[in-house]
Design a protein around this motif. Structure first.
Motif, short mmCIF file in Angstrom:
data_model
loop_
_atom_site.label_atom_id
_atom_site.label_comp_id
_atom_site.label_asym_id
_atom_site.label_seq_id
_atom_site.Cartn_x
_atom_site.Cartn_y
_atom_site.Cartn_z
N ILE A 356 0.84 -1.20 0.00
CA ILE A 356 0.00 0.00 0.00
C ILE A 356 0.87 1.25 0.00
O ILE A 356 0.62 2.21 -0.75
N ALA A 357 1.90 1.24 0.84
CA ALA A 357 2.79 2.40 0.89
C ALA A 357 3.49 2.61 -0.46
O ALA A 357 3.63 3.75 -0.93
N GLY A 358 3.93 1.52 -1.09
CA GLY A 358 4.63 1.65 -2.36
C GLY A 358 3.73 2.18 -3.48
O GLY A 358 4.13 3.08 -4.23
N PHE A 359 2.52 1.65 -3.60
CA PHE A 359 1.63 2.11 -4.67
C PHE A 359 1.15 3.54 -4.43
O PHE A 359 0.99 4.32 -5.39
N SER A 360 0.93 3.91 -3.19
CA SER A 360 0.54 5.30 -2.92
C SER A 360 1.67 6.26 -3.27
O SER A 360 1.42 7.38 -3.75
N GLU A 361 2.92 5.82 -3.08
CA GLU A 361 4.04 6.67 -3.46
C GLU A 361 4.13 6.81 -4.98
O GLU A 361 4.47 7.89 -5.50
N ILE A 382 -2.39 8.62 2.42
CA ILE A 382 -2.39 7.16 2.55
C ILE A 382 -0.98 6.66 2.84
O ILE A 382 -0.78 5.76 3.68
N ARG A 383 0.00 7.23 2.15
CA ARG A 383 1.39 6.80 2.37
C ARG A 383 1.82 7.09 3.81
O ARG A 383 2.51 6.28 4.43
N GLY A 384 1.40 8.24 4.34
CA GLY A 384 1.74 8.55 5.73
C GLY A 384 1.12 7.57 6.71
O GLY A 384 1.77 7.08 7.64
N GLY A 387 2.85 4.25 6.42
CA GLY A 387 4.14 4.27 7.11
C GLY A 387 3.98 4.11 8.61
O GLY A 387 4.76 3.39 9.26
N ASP A 388 2.96 4.78 9.19
CA ASP A 388 2.69 4.60 10.62
C ASP A 388 2.32 3.15 10.93
O ASP A 388 2.72 2.59 11.96
#
Length: 568
Positions: A356-361, A382-384, A387-388
């Motif tokens: 999820i973090a990778g695709f949002s970036e 979403i990326r933030g 990351g949390d």
């Protein structure tokens, strides 16, 4: 970031060096356990061939990592062929069908089958199969003088060694069992396995008898759940006296003797205090088995010295059960077997969270093509959050490893000044969000920590982040470093919001109370501080909560008691 972990890549790597052999062994085992490659006899033979060139510490760490996957019976067989420290972690968590267990039992030997006897989740037919090995497993070799009696005669050359069943030497009462003279073991400590076997055999013989047929103190000796006891050690650091029963579970524990998997062991706090002949508080002690003294303990002790000569004669101390707030994930979860389940859950959550973090970036940076600003803003949010979530998952895994005694560390020398500077720089966005400031006092470049670098960086980073997240607008947090004789002390200001909070309340602050605080730890400030305190203890240090500040103690100089890193 993507890694090519296919079998072709692993086999193409150079495994002729010690490092290459270790890397190939761990990668092949991981790929097989997760079902990423086809399990063939050739691959299993390759694993056995590499095993001969891999240190036992690395093999044991690889075996513990199998708890996060679902290895097959064939892969488990490779590991249970190994030494006890390698086989035991696999046997404690393996999930096999009844037929697979029955096929594996004859290859385990008495030690491996003893590990399985402590599990309560095996199928009935597997338990019956284990019981059928009782006459062979519960037998002691006889090494005494030759006797005229034929049943006690020593074996002659070419004859099978004589073994006497434990039942033949079981005393008439539990008190007699406890008063038996233990046998000295090479290098200090006691060979208590014989005592434990005798006690187990005695209880098995009298299991079906009415309560009145037992000795009057039987239930008191074996069934009462203990919550504290006192102990004394000799000058070598081996416990020789304890005021609780069964004494065989504690007598023989050494402050400097390494504990194998499932065996009694103390942490580095007690070992370091023994080396320096100083008092210690709330060190960790783990006692395996199912006796009334089994489980986790917190021990404190003071050194004793001979009044006439001044010679050190040992330690006197006391042990207590840990409080709920002294575990990062709570004792109830650990006692119910939830630690292994939590580690598996964390393992399964990390991959989708990272995805999820990778695709949002990708969306936020428009790497796949033009994206409207509104979607880029949402992708950044979403990326933030992802990351949390990843950080919380990592903290949960770390807590589970600590509670499950699966945290392996390596010897490192870490310069403290750049580590603190990096941590403060990384937390700059959180500091701006909270509207506070962090003042790092000058740190001498000569100060070096003697602990695992990654764990020290995670410990200091998580602790400072938890304090910054509780700071108010315009508040200044101070970080000061003091070099002591064998430790370095890092003083951290307690934010005003936490300054008036009692220690016990501080350690139990949960995320629900802080949901409205921007930048607050996802799992709560209490969890973050408990995790920091437990991790500090694993690094042979400690975290002390004072009225206006927290003090983190970490060791300096060389420390040869650390293990080998295996956390990835």
């Amino acid at each position: 970031m993507r890694f090519d972990d296919s079998l072709k890549t692993v086999l193409a790597a150079d495994a002729s060096t010690p490092f290459g052999a270790q890397a190939a062994f761990r990668q092949i085992a991981d790929l097989l356990a997760r079902g990423r490659i086809e399990e063939t006899p050739e691959i299993l033979d390759r694993l056995r061939e590499l095993r001969e060139r891999v240190p036992v510490q690395t093999r044991a760490a690889t075996a513990r990592a199998l708890a996060l996957a679902a290895p097959s019976a064939e892969l488990i067989a490779v590991f249970v062929e190994d030494e006890q420290s390698v086989a035991a972690p696999v046997l404690r968590v393996a999930r096999l069908q009844g037929a697979e267990w029955r096929a594996l039992l004859p290859t385990l030997g008495p030690t491996g089958r003893a590990v399985l006897r402590h599990r309560n989740d095996l199928e009935a037919d597997v338990v019956r199969a284990l019981e059928s090995f009782g006459p062979a497993d519960f037998a002691l070799g006889y090494d005494g003088e030759q006797s005229a009696a034929p049943e006690a005669r020593l074996s002659q050359p070419g004859e099978a060694a004589l073994e006497l069943p434990v039942a033949a030497i079981v005393p008439d009462s539990p008190a007699d069992v406890l008063e038996l003279e233990p046998m000295a073991a090479p290098g200090g400590g006691y060979e208590i396995a014989a005592l434990v076997d005798r006690i187990a055999a005695f209880r098995e013989l009298h299991r079906d008898q009415p309560p009145g047929a037992r000795a009057a103190s039987s239930d008191e000796v074996y069934e009462a759940e203990a919550d504290r006891f006192s102990f004394e050690s000799d000058s070598a650091g081996v416990i020789r006296w304890v005021d609780a029963a069964p004494r065989a579970a504690v007598i023989g524990i050494g402050f400097l003797l390494p504990g194998a998997d499932g065996q009694p062991q103390v942490d580095g706090v007690a070992s370091g205090a023994f080396r320096h002949r100083t008092a210690f508080n709330d060190a960790r002690l783990t006692i395996g088995g199912r006796s009334a003294l089994a489980g986790e303990w917190r021990i404190s002790g003071v050194p004793m010295f001979d009044g006439a000569s001044g010679r050190f004669v040992g330690f006197r101390g006391a042990a207590r059960r840990p409080r709920v707030d002294e575990g990062a994930i709570g004792r109830r979860v650990a006692d119910s077997g939830g630690v292994e389940g939590l580690r598996r859950l964390v393992h399964e959550l990390r991959s989708p969270a990272n995805a999820i973090a990778g695709f949002s970036e990708l969306i936020e940076t428009a790497m796949l093509g033009p994206v409207p600003d509104v979607y880029r803003d949402r992708a950044a949010a979403i990326r933030g959050h992802a990351g949390d979530l990843v950080a919380a998952i990592e903290d949960l895994e770390l807590a589970a490893r600590i509670e499950g005694d699966a945290l392996d560390l390596r010897d490192d020398s870490v310069a403290l000044a750049p580590l603190l500077a990096r941590t403060v720089d990384d937390l700059a966005p959180l500091v701006r969000l909270r509207g506070c400031s962090v003042d790092l006092a000058p740190v001498s470049p000569a100060i070096v920590l003697a602990c695992d670098e990654r764990m020290a960086e995670r410990l200091i980073g998580r602790l400072i982040a938890a304090l910054v997240a509780s700071a108010g607008l315009g508040e200044k947090l101070m970080i000061e470093v003091r070099a002591e004789e064998a430790n370095v002390a890092i003083d951290l200001t307690r934010p005003i919001a936490l300054a008036a909070v009692p220690e016990r309340t501080l350690l139990t602050l949960d995320a629900e109370r802080e949901v409205e605080m921007p930048g607050a730890p996802l799992l709560g400030t209490g969890f973050a501080i408990r995790l920091a305190r437990n991790l500090a203890g694993e690094l042979n240090g400690g975290l002390f909560i004072e009225a206006n500040h927290l003090t983190l103690h970490l060791p300096t100089g060389l420390n040869g008691g650390m293990g080998q890193a295996s956390i990835s």
